[in-house]
Scaffold this active site. Structure first.
Site, PDB file in Angstrom:
ATOM      1  N   HIS A 180       0.820  -1.216   0.000  1.00  0.00           N
ATOM      2  CA  HIS A 180       0.000   0.000   0.000  1.00  0.00           C
ATOM      3  C   HIS A 180       0.851   1.262   0.000  1.00  0.00           C
ATOM      4  O   HIS A 180       0.392   2.307  -0.472  1.00  0.00           O
ATOM      5  CB  HIS A 180      -0.983  -0.039   1.178  1.00  0.00           C
ATOM      6  CG  HIS A 180      -1.970  -1.173   1.066  1.00  0.00           C
ATOM      7  ND1 HIS A 180      -2.471  -1.861   2.132  1.00  0.00           N
ATOM      8  CD2 HIS A 180      -2.533  -1.740  -0.041  1.00  0.00           C
ATOM      9  CE1 HIS A 180      -3.307  -2.802   1.713  1.00  0.00           C
ATOM     10  NE2 HIS A 180      -3.350  -2.748   0.397  1.00  0.00           N
ATOM     11  N   ASP A 197      -3.249  -8.285  -7.308  1.00  0.00           N
ATOM     12  CA  ASP A 197      -2.924  -8.734  -5.950  1.00  0.00           C
ATOM     13  C   ASP A 197      -3.646 -10.045  -5.620  1.00  0.00           C
ATOM     14  O   ASP A 197      -4.508 -10.091  -4.742  1.00  0.00           O
ATOM     15  CB  ASP A 197      -3.355  -7.604  -4.976  1.00  0.00           C
ATOM     16  CG  ASP A 197      -3.007  -7.911  -3.541  1.00  0.00           C
ATOM     17  OD1 ASP A 197      -2.132  -8.765  -3.294  1.00  0.00           O
ATOM     18  OD2 ASP A 197      -3.618  -7.291  -2.649  1.00  0.00           O
TER      19      ASP A 197
HETATM   20  C1  LIG Z   1      -4.795 -10.476  -1.316  1.00  0.00           C
HETATM   21  S1  LIG Z   1      -6.523 -10.265  -1.370  1.00  0.00           S
HETATM   22  C2  LIG Z   1      -6.731  -8.641  -1.960  1.00  0.00           C
HETATM   23  C3  LIG Z   1      -6.348  -7.558  -1.027  1.00  0.00           C
HETATM   24  C4  LIG Z   1      -6.522  -6.159  -1.552  1.00  0.00           C
HETATM   25  N1  LIG Z   1      -5.979  -5.990  -2.885  1.00  0.00           N
HETATM   26  C5  LIG Z   1      -5.870  -5.160  -0.629  1.00  0.00           C
HETATM   27  O1  LIG Z   1      -4.682  -4.850  -0.814  1.00  0.00           O
HETATM   28  O2  LIG Z   1      -6.548  -4.666   0.267  1.00  0.00           O
HETATM   29  C6  LIG Z   1      -6.932 -11.209  -2.774  1.00  0.00           C
HETATM   30  C7  LIG Z   1      -8.423 -11.202  -3.113  1.00  0.00           C
HETATM   31  O3  LIG Z   1      -8.617 -11.786  -4.409  1.00  0.00           O
HETATM   32  C8  LIG Z   1      -9.849 -12.473  -4.430  1.00  0.00           C
HETATM   33  N2  LIG Z   1      -9.770 -13.370  -5.598  1.00  0.00           N
HETATM   34  C9  LIG Z   1      -9.241 -14.601  -5.691  1.00  0.00           C
HETATM   35  N3  LIG Z   1      -9.238 -15.031  -6.973  1.00  0.00           N
HETATM   36  C10 LIG Z   1      -9.765 -14.008  -7.712  1.00  0.00           C
HETATM   37  C11 LIG Z   1      -9.978 -13.806  -9.099  1.00  0.00           C
HETATM   38  N4  LIG Z   1      -9.645 -14.734 -10.001  1.00  0.00           N
HETATM   39  N5  LIG Z   1     -10.507 -12.625  -9.494  1.00  0.00           N
HETATM   40  C12 LIG Z   1     -10.852 -11.671  -8.601  1.00  0.00           C
HETATM   41  N6  LIG Z   1     -10.667 -11.800  -7.282  1.00  0.00           N
HETATM   42  C13 LIG Z   1     -10.128 -12.951  -6.824  1.00  0.00           C
HETATM   43  C14 LIG Z   1      -9.919 -13.115  -3.075  1.00  0.00           C
HETATM   44  O4  LIG Z   1     -11.258 -13.406  -2.732  1.00  0.00           O
HETATM   45  C15 LIG Z   1      -9.288 -12.033  -2.177  1.00  0.00           C
HETATM   46  O5  LIG Z   1     -10.285 -11.211  -1.634  1.00  0.00           O
END
Ligand SMILES: C[S@@+](CC[C@H](N)C(=O)[O-])C[C@H]1O[C@@H](n2cnc3c(N)ncnc32)[C@H](O)[C@@H]1O
Length: 280
Positions: A19, A164
């Site tokens: 972040h 991410d």
């Molecule tokens: C590491 S977290 C994201 C954290 C967020 N970017 C942050 O920094 O606050 C990863 C997220 O990706 C979602 N996810 C997993 N596979 C995905 C996909 N193919 N497309 C979109 N979201 C997905 C998960 O449910 C999870 O909420």
């Protein structure tokens, strides 16, 4: 699979690195009046309660944002990121942590656009409700990798794409490279910021080789390790791969990383690095 919940990890050392890089790139994009586009392919739920059962169970935030929260000697490279964290915790107690979509929400301007995708059935509605009144934002329950094809290039032709994934399935390491290639074909001037965990070092080496093999240039690697590499289970470090970084980002990280490493790992173990995987 979708068993990953970011609420266990919100505000940990990896989020601090991710972040702060995200905020620095956004601040650079804001140096021009022209609007830009922010795409978050794997958004998460947006807002995290640090006193929740999930957060308290791992206690990860205490070794991340918890160590920065009360410092009064923060370097200016953290000012934008920390302003968002402070805004979420105006009572003076650290209770909430803003995920990447809410960091973007606060830092972006009225003329900018936000595009968020999240697949998880319980995280998606939480994210959507955060953005219900935000006219700049479009939130979709969609596969993040698909968005790299369908949402690019953005009409503004300027932007940051944050990728991410949870890496809960091993194919994520290849999917991210394919996704970046697809995105880059459509939008070669965008900045792409890919987060990665170091669990098995070999996986990261392979991913970097595959990225190099795409022929894409201007690939910067930023990494912060809180432990030495290990064969044991668990994340020892995390990093950001930034394609087309703003010109100042490398220098900003050279200043920030020693400070951050010292603040997050006072014992001095681990390492940090800023390195061109592929230069200009
Ligand atoms: C590491 S977290 C994201 C954290 C967020 N970017 C942050 O920094 O606050 C990863 C997220 O990706 C979602 N996810 C997993 N596979 C995905 C996909 N193919 N497309 C979109 N979201 C997905 C998960 O449910 C999870 O909420």
């Amino acid at each position: 699979m979708l068993s990953y919940h970011h609420s266990f990890h919100a505000g940990n050392h990896a989020d601090v690195l991710k972040h702060s890089v995200q905020s620095l790139i956004i601040e650079s994009l804001k140096e021009k009046e022209k609007p830009f586009f922010y795409l978050d392919t794997h958004s998460g739920e947006g807002r995290y309660q640090l006193r929740s059962e999930h957060s308290e169970r791992t206690g990860e935030y205490q070794k991340g944002i918890g160590l920065l929260w009360q410092r009064n000697d923060l370097p200016e490279e953290l000012a934008s990121y920390m302003s968002v964290v402070y805004n979420f915790n105006r009572s003076g107690t650290l209770r909430y942590y803003p995920g990447s979509p809410l960091i973007a929400r606060q830092l972006l301007r009225p003329q900018d656009k936000i595009y968020l995708s999240e697949l998880h059935p319980s995280d998606f509605p939480l994210l959507r409700s955060e953005f219900q009144k935000d006219k700049r934002a479009k939130v979709q329950r969609a596969n993040g990798y698909q968005q790299l094809k369908s949402q690019l290039p953005p009409p503004s032709r300027r932007g940051l794409i944050l990728i991410d994934p949870p890496y809960e399935i091993k194919t994520d390491y290849q999917e991210v490279v394919k996704g970046i290639q697809e995105g880059y074909k459509r939008f070669a001037t965008g900045s792409y910021a890919l987060w990665y965990p170091v669990v098995i070092r070999q996986q990261i080496k392979r991913m970097l080789k595959e990225l190099e093999a795409t022929g894409i240039r201007r690939i910067l690697q930023i990494e912060l390790a809180v432990k030495p590499d290990s064969d044991q289970r668990g994340m020892t470090a995390s990093g950001m791969i930034v394609i087309n970084p703003p010109w100042k980002l490398g220098q900003q990280m050279h200043t920030l990383l020693p400070w951050l490493h010292n603040a997050l790992v006072p014992s001095g173990i681990g390492h940090y690095l800023v390195n061109w995987v592929v230069p200009e």
